[in-house]
Scaffold this motif. Structure first.
Motif, PDB file in Angstrom:
ATOM      1  N   ILE A 441       0.841  -1.206   0.000  1.00  0.00           N
ATOM      2  CA  ILE A 441       0.000   0.000   0.000  1.00  0.00           C
ATOM      3  C   ILE A 441       0.873   1.253   0.000  1.00  0.00           C
ATOM      4  O   ILE A 441       0.621   2.212  -0.737  1.00  0.00           O
ATOM      5  N   GLN A 442       1.921   1.230   0.808  1.00  0.00           N
ATOM      6  CA  GLN A 442       2.815   2.384   0.884  1.00  0.00           C
ATOM      7  C   GLN A 442       3.500   2.634  -0.452  1.00  0.00           C
ATOM      8  O   GLN A 442       3.616   3.790  -0.900  1.00  0.00           O
ATOM      9  N   LYS A 443       3.935   1.557  -1.097  1.00  0.00           N
ATOM     10  CA  LYS A 443       4.575   1.710  -2.418  1.00  0.00           C
ATOM     11  C   LYS A 443       3.595   2.310  -3.421  1.00  0.00           C
ATOM     12  O   LYS A 443       3.953   3.193  -4.223  1.00  0.00           O
ATOM     13  N   ARG A 444       2.335   1.823  -3.379  1.00  0.00           N
ATOM     14  CA  ARG A 444       1.337   2.321  -4.324  1.00  0.00           C
ATOM     15  C   ARG A 444       1.048   3.804  -4.086  1.00  0.00           C
ATOM     16  O   ARG A 444       0.959   4.601  -5.029  1.00  0.00           O
ATOM     17  N   LEU A 445       0.868   4.182  -2.832  1.00  0.00           N
ATOM     18  CA  LEU A 445       0.603   5.593  -2.529  1.00  0.00           C
ATOM     19  C   LEU A 445       1.770   6.484  -2.939  1.00  0.00           C
ATOM     20  O   LEU A 445       1.575   7.599  -3.450  1.00  0.00           O
ATOM     21  N   LEU A 446       2.997   6.005  -2.710  1.00  0.00           N
ATOM     22  CA  LEU A 446       4.161   6.786  -3.120  1.00  0.00           C
ATOM     23  C   LEU A 446       4.178   6.990  -4.632  1.00  0.00           C
ATOM     24  O   LEU A 446       4.501   8.083  -5.121  1.00  0.00           O
ATOM     25  N   ARG A 447       3.857   5.899  -5.357  1.00  0.00           N
ATOM     26  CA  ARG A 447       3.829   6.029  -6.827  1.00  0.00           C
ATOM     27  C   ARG A 447       2.772   7.040  -7.256  1.00  0.00           C
ATOM     28  O   ARG A 447       3.013   7.912  -8.120  1.00  0.00           O
ATOM     29  N   GLN A 448       1.562   6.929  -6.664  1.00  0.00           N
ATOM     30  CA  GLN A 448       0.460   7.797  -7.081  1.00  0.00           C
ATOM     31  C   GLN A 448       0.764   9.271  -6.789  1.00  0.00           C
ATOM     32  O   GLN A 448       0.598  10.148  -7.658  1.00  0.00           O
ATOM     33  N   TYR A 449       1.226   9.557  -5.554  1.00  0.00           N
ATOM     34  CA  TYR A 449       1.442  10.952  -5.189  1.00  0.00           C
ATOM     35  C   TYR A 449       2.713  11.510  -5.821  1.00  0.00           C
ATOM     36  O   TYR A 449       2.815  12.725  -6.055  1.00  0.00           O
ATOM     37  N   THR A 450       3.651  10.649  -6.105  1.00  0.00           N
ATOM     38  CA  THR A 450       4.832  11.115  -6.838  1.00  0.00           C
ATOM     39  C   THR A 450       4.455  11.503  -8.261  1.00  0.00           C
ATOM     40  O   THR A 450       4.901  12.529  -8.789  1.00  0.00           O
ATOM     41  N   ALA A 451       3.584  10.681  -8.906  1.00  0.00           N
ATOM     42  CA  ALA A 451       3.118  11.001 -10.266  1.00  0.00           C
ATOM     43  C   ALA A 451       2.300  12.284 -10.274  1.00  0.00           C
ATOM     44  O   ALA A 451       2.435  13.134 -11.173  1.00  0.00           O
ATOM     45  N   LEU A 452       1.429  12.425  -9.237  1.00  0.00           N
ATOM     46  CA  LEU A 452       0.615  13.633  -9.139  1.00  0.00           C
ATOM     47  C   LEU A 452       1.501  14.861  -8.970  1.00  0.00           C
ATOM     48  O   LEU A 452       1.263  15.919  -9.588  1.00  0.00           O
ATOM     49  N   ASP A 453       2.538  14.722  -8.165  1.00  0.00           N
ATOM     50  CA  ASP A 453       3.463  15.836  -7.955  1.00  0.00           C
ATOM     51  C   ASP A 453       4.189  16.191  -9.247  1.00  0.00           C
ATOM     52  O   ASP A 453       4.386  17.366  -9.564  1.00  0.00           O
ATOM     53  N   ALA A 454       4.576  15.160 -10.000  1.00  0.00           N
ATOM     54  CA  ALA A 454       5.260  15.404 -11.273  1.00  0.00           C
ATOM     55  C   ALA A 454       4.328  16.107 -12.255  1.00  0.00           C
ATOM     56  O   ALA A 454       4.738  17.036 -12.971  1.00  0.00           O
ATOM     57  N   ASN A 455       3.039  15.678 -12.318  1.00  0.00           N
ATOM     58  CA  ASN A 455       2.072  16.314 -13.220  1.00  0.00           C
ATOM     59  C   ASN A 455       1.839  17.763 -12.826  1.00  0.00           C
ATOM     60  O   ASN A 455       1.743  18.660 -13.678  1.00  0.00           O
ATOM     61  N   LEU A 456       1.754  17.997 -11.522  1.00  0.00           N
ATOM     62  CA  LEU A 456       1.532  19.357 -11.053  1.00  0.00           C
ATOM     63  C   LEU A 456       2.731  20.246 -11.396  1.00  0.00           C
ATOM     64  O   LEU A 456       2.589  21.412 -11.788  1.00  0.00           O
ATOM     65  N   ALA A 457       3.928  19.684 -11.268  1.00  0.00           N
ATOM     66  CA  ALA A 457       5.131  20.443 -11.597  1.00  0.00           C
ATOM     67  C   ALA A 457       5.136  20.803 -13.084  1.00  0.00           C
ATOM     68  O   ALA A 457       5.538  21.909 -13.469  1.00  0.00           O
ATOM     69  N   GLN A 458       4.692  19.827 -13.934  1.00  0.00           N
ATOM     70  CA  GLN A 458       4.659  20.091 -15.379  1.00  0.00           C
ATOM     71  C   GLN A 458       3.636  21.181 -15.704  1.00  0.00           C
ATOM     72  O   GLN A 458       3.890  22.073 -16.533  1.00  0.00           O
ATOM     73  N   MET A 459       2.453  21.088 -15.071  1.00  0.00           N
ATOM     74  CA  MET A 459       1.428  22.107 -15.292  1.00  0.00           C
ATOM     75  C   MET A 459       1.926  23.483 -14.844  1.00  0.00           C
ATOM     76  O   MET A 459       1.698  24.497 -15.521  1.00  0.00           O
ATOM     77  N   THR A 460       2.613  23.525 -13.748  1.00  0.00           N
ATOM     78  CA  THR A 460       3.141  24.797 -13.235  1.00  0.00           C
ATOM     79  C   THR A 460       4.146  25.384 -14.214  1.00  0.00           C
ATOM     80  O   THR A 460       4.162  26.597 -14.486  1.00  0.00           O
ATOM     81  N   SER A 461       4.977  24.498 -14.767  1.00  0.00           N
ATOM     82  CA  SER A 461       5.966  24.970 -15.735  1.00  0.00           C
ATOM     83  C   SER A 461       5.282  25.524 -16.985  1.00  0.00           C
ATOM     84  O   SER A 461       5.679  26.561 -17.535  1.00  0.00           O
ATOM     85  N   SER A 462       4.203  24.834 -17.466  1.00  0.00           N
ATOM     86  CA  SER A 462       3.480  25.290 -18.673  1.00  0.00           C
ATOM     87  C   SER A 462       2.819  26.633 -18.427  1.00  0.00           C
ATOM     88  O   SER A 462       2.846  27.534 -19.270  1.00  0.00           O
TER      89      SER A 462
END
Length: 478
Positions: A441-462
């Motif tokens: 569960i911890q691995k899955r949550l880390l993957r999900q929130y890490t991906a969300l953080d990466a998407n948010l960073a990309q949106m912020t850059s755009s």
């Protein structure tokens, strides 16, 4: 024209996942609490079994004949006759007179300059035997053959000593300085009239009867001075002669065992008047065994009480509080301690002077107990008698039997601990499975929130790029 503003901060992935995992771990914490409780109960059962075994040992000691046969002996003159009583010694008095002590035969050579003095060459033939009462006839012991000790040419007095000691001939050799020089002293290894010895010499110089060369070490016990008796007799081998209640006894040793049943007598000197030896029951030893029994029970009783106690003030419970197995053990043992044995006296612990208190502990009334121990056979019967049925057995025997049942491999305590071990194993397996699931569960949550953080960073850059473009256009138009 309106502008677009964009957030510049990222997501705290670790913080969010950590908070979510705290919620997910609540079932694991419940399992761990349960496992900790099981382990605390197992530890408590281990302490209880150890205390029960110690109490059983103390009770078993009171069933042994040797405990009740403990005796003590006293002497009116221990320097002359020291008496030590063993188990089973018969109470009584003995009048002992010592006419002579057992001794070892001792002979000494003439004086030599020192231990480095050369003695001679040849063979010493040492023979053990007995000298008659007149000291004129030596009878060799056929069971102990003659021992030949070879003395090489040029051997010193010290080397002769070492050769004799290495031969195992029944005598020991030593060098003694008496002011006039060094003398070779020979002494029988054991005391007693049968420990006399002779030393014959085969002198390499061909003259084995003179006093020169190796012949100087010859000793014929039955001969007169010279003619083969060149060593001086300083002490004759003799038996101890003792009179016990008018009966004369001889012994090769000054330590007499078996003369008085289960009593050892150690002779120290010849007496001029009888020494009185008294043998009686060792009440101090018996009292010590009973004190051990009382203390062992009190330790067990306190442990039982602590394990099942509930404190309403602190709202805390002992690890075995409410455990019916432990409650039954406590009740059964207290029932035996409060029981009676036969119709004689004493027939209860209280009559003996050991009183059961309200909390189940035992307290000793020293005066009554000492009075009861004046008749140790009656106290022994109370604790150790074997009856026609188990209910007629002595109190200590009843306890040993009941504790055997409790501590047996198929007993209630083993059953209770086996059940707890099974629960511990099941809880441990459940914990392992849940921990594995939580890791996923911890691995899955880390993957999900890490991906969300990466998407948010990309949106912020755009958004930042669009804003920059808009600002640039607005500037050119101005």
């Amino acid at each position: 024209m309106s502008t677009i503003s964009a957030a510049t901060g990222g997501i705290d992935v670790q913080g969010i996942v950590s908070q979510l995992m705290q919620i997910e771990r609540q079932p694991l914490q419940a399992i761990q609490k349960n496992l900790s409780g099981i382990q605390a109960r197992l530890s408590a059962f281990g302490k209880l079994q150890s205390a029960l075994a110690s109490f059983q040992d103390a009770a078993r000691a009171l069933t042994r004949s040797a405990t009740w046969q403990a005796s003590t002996a006293g002497s009116s003159d221990a320097a002359a006759v020291k008496a030590t009583a063993g188990s089973g010694a018969i109470a009584g008095g003995y009048s002992i007179e010592v006419a002579q002590l057992a001794r070892r035969q001792t002979v000494a050579s003439g004086a030599y300059a020192d231990g480095a003095a050369v003695v001679g060459e040849g063979t010493l033939r040492i023979r053990m035997g007995a000298l008659d009462a007149t000291g004129t006839s030596f009878t060799p012991d056929a069971a102990r053959p003659e021992v030949a000790v070879t003395i090489a040419a040029g051997s010193t007095l010290a080397q002769v000593r070492d050769a004799i000691n290495a031969a195992g001939a029944g005598v020991t050799a030593s060098l003694v300085a008496d002011g006039s020089g060094q003398r070779l002293m020979l002494r029988s290894t054991d005391s007693g009239a049968a420990q006399a010895f002779s030393v014959a010499v085969d002198d390499a110089d061909g003259a084995s009867q003179d006093a020169s060369g190796l012949s100087a070490l010859a000793f014929d016990p039955a001969a007169t001075a010279g003619a083969g008796r060149n060593l001086s007799l300083t002490q004759s081998a003799q038996d101890a002669l003792v009179t016990v209640n008018g009966l004369q006894v001889s012994s090769p040793s000054n330590r007499l065992t078996g003369v008085v049943e289960n009593v050892t007598l150690e002779l120290g000197r010849v007496t001029t008047s009888p020494v009185e030896v008294t043998v009686g029951s060792d009440s101090a030893s018996l009292r010590g065994s009973l004190d051990t029994f009382v203390k062992s029970w009190n330790d067990l009783n306190k442990l039982l009480a602590d394990q099942v106690r509930y404190d309403p003030d602190t709202k805390t419970a002992g690890p075995l509080q409410g455990d019916q197995t432990v409650v039954r053990v406590q009740q059964q043992l207290r029932e035996i301690l409060r029981g009676t044995v036969g119709s004689g006296s004493p027939n209860s612990l209280s009559a003996l002077g050991i009183e059961v208190q309200r909390d189940g502990s035992l307290a000793t009334n020293a005066a009554r107990l000492d009075a009861a121990l004046a008749d140790p056979s009656a106290v022994q019967a109370f604790f150790a008698q074997s009856g026609a049925t188990a209910s007629d057995d002595g109190l200590a025997k009843r306890l040993v039997t009941r504790l055997d049942t409790m501590l047996a491999t198929d007993g209630v305590l083993t059953g209770a601990t086996d059940s707890l071990h099974a629960r511990e194993k099941a809880a441990g397996q459940q914990q392992e499975r849940l921990e594995a699931r939580l890791n996923e569960i911890q691995k899955r949550l880390l993957r999900q929130y890490t991906a969300l953080d990466a998407n948010l960073a990309q949106m912020t850059s755009s958004l930042a790029s669009v804003q920059s473009l808009l600002d640039s256009n607005a500037s050119s138009r101005g």
